[in-house]
Scaffold this active site. Sequence first.
Site, PDB file in Angstrom:
ATOM      1  N   TYR A  62       0.307  -1.616   0.101  1.00 27.33           N
ATOM      2  CA  TYR A  62      -0.089  -0.067   0.361  1.00 27.33           C
ATOM      3  C   TYR A  62       0.972   1.278  -0.161  1.00 27.33           C
ATOM      4  CZ  TYR A  62      -2.930   4.191   1.081  1.00 27.33           C
ATOM      5  OH  TYR A  62      -3.840   4.585   1.300  1.00 27.33           O
ATOM      6  N   SER A  75      15.912  -7.514  -4.655  1.00 26.57           N
ATOM      7  CA  SER A  75      16.185  -7.804  -4.264  1.00 26.57           C
ATOM      8  C   SER A  75      17.271  -8.949  -3.867  1.00 26.57           C
ATOM      9  CB  SER A  75      15.777  -8.734  -5.806  1.00 26.57           C
ATOM     10  OG  SER A  75      16.199 -10.161  -6.022  1.00 26.57           O
ATOM     11  N   TYR A 145      16.870 -17.660  -8.193  1.00 27.61           N
ATOM     12  CA  TYR A 145      17.432 -15.872  -8.505  1.00 27.61           C
ATOM     13  C   TYR A 145      17.423 -15.688 -10.222  1.00 27.61           C
ATOM     14  CZ  TYR A 145      19.927 -11.183  -9.687  1.00 27.61           C
ATOM     15  OH  TYR A 145      19.975 -10.341  -9.523  1.00 27.61           O
TER      16      TYR A 145
END
Length: 320
Positions: A62, A75, A145
Amino acid sequence: MRVLITGAAGFLGSHLCDRFIAEGHTVVGMDNLITGNMDNIAHLMGHERFTFIKQDVSNYIYVPGPLDAVLHFASPASPNDYLQHPIPTLKVGSLGTHNTLGLAKAKGARYLLASTSEVYGDPEVNPQPETYWGHVNPIGPRGVYDEAKRFAEAMTLAYQRYHGLETRIVRIFNTYGPRMRLHDGRVVPNFIFQALSGQPLTVYGDGSQTRSFQFYSDLVEGVYRLLFSDEKLPVNIGNPQEMSILEFARKVIEVSGSSSEIVFVQPKDERITDDPKVRRPDISKAKRVLGWEPKVGLEEGLEKTIAFFRERVKQETQGA
Ligand code: UDP
């Protein structure tokens, strides 16, 4: 523009925050701090055009207010980190990409995905052009990955084609510079730490595997240009100066003025399983569509990075 940057407390995310702030934009930074570090954005806290939200983008996101662009840089990115956090890595590349795309669609924002040269896996062509489909082992340790990023690219293109979202994809090749973590396990901080603390530089395997190292400021410039360009398909951003890891070890010793030796080691864990034997970006597309090419040579970049790490090593060895 009002821009959301995920992975804002990370190495590249934090440098991107700086760039967007410097260009006069408003930045919302988001990070769950698994591998990110608030020190990287401490100087932005309190800035009137910067806000930070601690959140995991793999869960529903949000963000109040309008957004003009979403840059998804969250990441784990070091092989060490994604081997230690395999499931969060898969989730941030898949669920995190889906959530950030959904947010961009809801806000009518342009979207930029941080993808990677790892989508090419252990490549059978060198250098790698964007048209190469890659050679990835989906069930190997690095698959967490590589496959997450491949899925992320597919999802991004689906939002572009199905929802008409404006999307961009950057395939980032090995990038280094200040704000990398001293112990993230990647070759640049490892070698610099070893060189500065008088330890032997640990070359994995026989050191004949190659990489091409890009200074972070070139990457930031490429990403900035790509966001505002019309190019809807992936673009490689990297420095095509390729060298073997053994040559790189010698370079770090030379530039740092270290008297460390070089040792060849065979890590017993999964760190070198499926280790790509060569990697070099074909940057003709970036030159053509972005008018971009790297500006910072290896010696200059290494000098700046070594200066940054010198402070860290000093703090660490003095127990600060
Ligand atoms: N490597 C090495 N010694 C180290 C760390 C890494 O020889 O202490 C090698 C690693 O096997 C790989 C290359 O350096 O061939 C780059 O590794 P890195 O972890 O930086 O990132 P990658 O390019 O594999 O994602």
